[in-house]
Design an enzyme around this catalytic site. Sequence first.
Site, PDB file in Angstrom:
ATOM      1  N   ARG A  85      52.540  40.390 -12.296  1.00 57.73           N
ATOM      2  CA  ARG A  85      52.949  41.572 -11.515  1.00 57.73           C
ATOM      3  C   ARG A  85      53.509  42.687 -12.397  1.00 57.73           C
ATOM      4  O   ARG A  85      54.433  43.399 -12.018  1.00 57.73           O
ATOM      5  CB  ARG A  85      54.001  41.204 -10.453  1.00 57.73           C
ATOM      6  CG  ARG A  85      53.475  40.364  -9.311  1.00 57.73           C
ATOM      7  CD  ARG A  85      52.420  41.127  -8.517  1.00 57.73           C
ATOM      8  NE  ARG A  85      52.102  40.457  -7.264  1.00 57.73           N
ATOM      9  CZ  ARG A  85      51.233  39.469  -7.122  1.00 57.73           C
ATOM     10  NH1 ARG A  85      50.565  39.024  -8.184  1.00 57.73           N
ATOM     11  NH2 ARG A  85      50.995  38.940  -5.942  1.00 57.73           N
ATOM     12  N   SER A 139      54.494  41.174  -0.556  1.00 60.70           N
ATOM     13  CA  SER A 139      55.660  40.446  -1.086  1.00 60.70           C
ATOM     14  C   SER A 139      56.731  41.438  -1.498  1.00 60.70           C
ATOM     15  O   SER A 139      56.459  42.348  -2.288  1.00 60.70           O
ATOM     16  CB  SER A 139      55.258  39.638  -2.314  1.00 60.70           C
ATOM     17  OG  SER A 139      54.261  38.714  -1.993  1.00 60.70           O
ATOM     18  N   GLU A 145      59.744  43.386  -5.980  1.00 65.58           N
ATOM     19  CA  GLU A 145      58.393  43.531  -6.545  1.00 65.58           C
ATOM     20  C   GLU A 145      57.827  44.955  -6.447  1.00 65.58           C
ATOM     21  O   GLU A 145      57.286  45.465  -7.426  1.00 65.58           O
ATOM     22  CB  GLU A 145      57.464  42.513  -5.873  1.00 65.58           C
ATOM     23  CG  GLU A 145      56.163  42.292  -6.615  1.00 65.58           C
ATOM     24  CD  GLU A 145      55.060  43.116  -6.033  1.00 65.58           C
ATOM     25  OE1 GLU A 145      54.213  43.550  -6.808  1.00 65.58           O
ATOM     26  OE2 GLU A 145      55.043  43.356  -4.814  1.00 65.58           O
TER      27      GLU A 145
HETATM   28  N1  EPU Z   1      56.568  29.152   1.178  1.00 66.75           N
HETATM   29  C1  EPU Z   1      57.709  28.866   1.910  1.00 66.75           C
HETATM   30  N2  EPU Z   1      57.988  29.654   2.991  1.00 66.75           N
HETATM   31  C2  EPU Z   1      57.171  30.665   3.381  1.00 66.75           C
HETATM   32  C3  EPU Z   1      56.007  30.913   2.662  1.00 66.75           C
HETATM   33  C4  EPU Z   1      55.722  30.160   1.553  1.00 66.75           C
HETATM   34  O1  EPU Z   1      58.448  27.945   1.594  1.00 66.75           O
HETATM   35  O2  EPU Z   1      57.507  31.333   4.368  1.00 66.75           O
HETATM   36  C5  EPU Z   1      56.312  28.351  -0.054  1.00 66.75           C
HETATM   37  C6  EPU Z   1      55.350  27.219   0.162  1.00 66.75           C
HETATM   38  O3  EPU Z   1      55.771  26.149  -0.658  1.00 66.75           O
HETATM   39  C7  EPU Z   1      54.034  27.755  -0.380  1.00 66.75           C
HETATM   40  C8  EPU Z   1      54.502  28.631  -1.499  1.00 66.75           C
HETATM   41  O4  EPU Z   1      55.734  29.191  -1.024  1.00 66.75           O
HETATM   42  O5  EPU Z   1      53.227  26.747  -0.857  1.00 66.75           O
HETATM   43  C9  EPU Z   1      53.551  29.756  -1.865  1.00 66.75           C
HETATM   44  O6  EPU Z   1      53.324  30.556  -0.703  1.00 66.75           O
HETATM   45  P1  EPU Z   1      52.065  31.525  -0.564  1.00 66.75           P
HETATM   46  O7  EPU Z   1      50.832  30.769  -0.878  1.00 66.75           O
HETATM   47  O8  EPU Z   1      52.130  32.178   0.755  1.00 66.75           O
HETATM   48  O9  EPU Z   1      52.239  32.553  -1.735  1.00 66.75           O
HETATM   49  P2  EPU Z   1      53.491  33.312  -2.399  1.00 66.75           P
HETATM   50  O10 EPU Z   1      53.750  32.725  -3.733  1.00 66.75           O
HETATM   51  O11 EPU Z   1      54.645  33.389  -1.460  1.00 66.75           O
HETATM   52  C10 EPU Z   1      51.965  34.983  -3.699  1.00 66.75           C
HETATM   53  C11 EPU Z   1      51.851  36.457  -3.899  1.00 66.75           C
HETATM   54  C12 EPU Z   1      51.135  37.093  -2.705  1.00 66.75           C
HETATM   55  C13 EPU Z   1      49.769  36.449  -2.550  1.00 66.75           C
HETATM   56  C14 EPU Z   1      49.974  34.939  -2.330  1.00 66.75           C
HETATM   57  C15 EPU Z   1      48.683  34.196  -2.239  1.00 66.75           C
HETATM   58  C16 EPU Z   1      53.746  37.131  -5.251  1.00 66.75           C
HETATM   59  C17 EPU Z   1      55.059  37.866  -5.304  1.00 66.75           C
HETATM   60  N3  EPU Z   1      53.158  37.072  -4.066  1.00 66.75           N
HETATM   61  O12 EPU Z   1      52.857  34.767  -2.593  1.00 66.75           O
HETATM   62  O13 EPU Z   1      50.939  38.473  -3.016  1.00 66.75           O
HETATM   63  O14 EPU Z   1      49.055  37.009  -1.454  1.00 66.75           O
HETATM   64  O15 EPU Z   1      50.705  34.401  -3.469  1.00 66.75           O
HETATM   65  O16 EPU Z   1      48.132  34.086  -3.492  1.00 66.75           O
HETATM   66  O17 EPU Z   1      53.296  36.662  -6.292  1.00 66.75           O
HETATM   67  C18 EPU Z   1      51.850  40.657  -2.800  1.00 66.75           C
HETATM   68  O18 EPU Z   1      51.989  40.648  -4.020  1.00 66.75           O
HETATM   69  O19 EPU Z   1      52.180  41.642  -2.098  1.00 66.75           O
HETATM   70  C19 EPU Z   1      51.326  39.469  -2.139  1.00 66.75           C
HETATM   71  C20 EPU Z   1      51.226  39.357  -0.828  1.00 66.75           C
END
Ligand code: EPU
Length: 361
Positions: A176, A249, A355
């Site tokens: 990022r 995010s 972010e």
């Molecule tokens: N999780 C929770 N609670 C929640 C959501 C997620 O505990 O409400 C935990 C779960 O363990 C899950 C893990 O977080 O397995 C990862 O969640 P998710 O796959 O939804 O992805 P994220 O890491 O929260 C990142 C990016 C997103 C991108 C998703 C999918 C960042 C800051 N965010 O989110 O990017 O869409 O992965 O790849 O790296 C953005 O940058 O605006 C964005 C939406």
Amino acid sequence: MDTDSNSCMIQRDVDLTEANTLRLSSTAAAKITIQSIDDLHTAFQFHRSEKIPLRPLGDGSNVILGSFINACILDIAIKGIEVVNEDHDNVWVKVGAGENWHEWVSYALSNSWFGLENLALIPGRVGASPIQNIGAYGVEVASYIDSVQFIDLHPSIDRLESVKNYNNKQCLFSYRNSIFKEKNNHRLIVSVTFRLAKSFTAQLSYPALCDAIDKLQLSCPNADDVFSSVVNLRNSKLPNPYEIPNVGSFFKNIEVDSPTLNRLLTKHSSMPYFSLPNADDKPLFKIPSAWLIEYCGYKGRREGCLAMHAKQALVLTNLAKVKDGEGLSAEDVLKFSTGIVHSVYQEFGLSLEIEPQQINE
Ligand code: EPU
């Protein structure tokens, strides 16, 4: 009053509430729509004569805008998609900074240029994609960027120079982040050159995407299957910013070393974590900030008109009905988010980092 200088229009005292997807109340001293490099000359003259800084903005889908921006906003609308090179395996495509990101991803797929499928449906324009090195479902755009073309708007220059080029390495991409996200960035991106593959390889390292594809029970998923699975996944978890204002995010995920991870797991054995690829021998781990925020009780929690989304704890949403003068400001958002940062720090000793880019002046 609007003034027409050369070909493009300079607007004064511009309301930016509709120009940022968090729908924060914000006004800019001026705004110019940039459709070509020529338009930039107009903007540069204006900047010199009025001694006002220039601030590029795309769809405003990853920014927190301050209440008054004493600058001239450059609405980057430079279009165009052009194949500039190809060989047996790859194609190099130069895309105007003002092209819509998702439309570009769809267009690439329709031409059988592969690599960007996992990045479908990310809001914003192409020119913004290198700035924060957009990433989703196990893919970062940096892996497909050959080079970035930009114009240097450094305050010390007194004449608009020609377009410069950074190759992938010069962009200093990381999670990022890139050279274009530096605090005093003065490089205005005009186009991005992508290197895409002519044959498709599914990238299914991300567990949620792998599960979605498994459910389709296909012997060999193609690029369209991955693209539509990503679209469905995003639609099921992330609010559409044009229906519920948000900037995706709101916080970055957190990277920790082994001792920190072990310290955390002693107290929170159910905390999820993922190994990260790293250059040296020191293992690094990603902890999902969404889990930390959910643990602290903020998932779906509403304070006034702000709430962390009920389906994805990392997404801050603005639920205010925007009528004239009733919108929320950056201060409101930062007050709410600071509460979350404190909670997470108290519980885990980890510092959440915001972010999106904060633009205050
Ligand atoms: N999780 C929770 N609670 C929640 C959501 C997620 O505990 O409400 C935990 C779960 O363990 C899950 C893990 O977080 O397995 C990862 O969640 P998710 O796959 O939804 O992805 P994220 O890491 O929260 C990142 C990016 C997103 C991108 C998703 C999918 C960042 C800051 N965010 O989110 O990017 O869409 O992965 O790849 O790296 C953005 O940058 O605006 C964005 C939406």
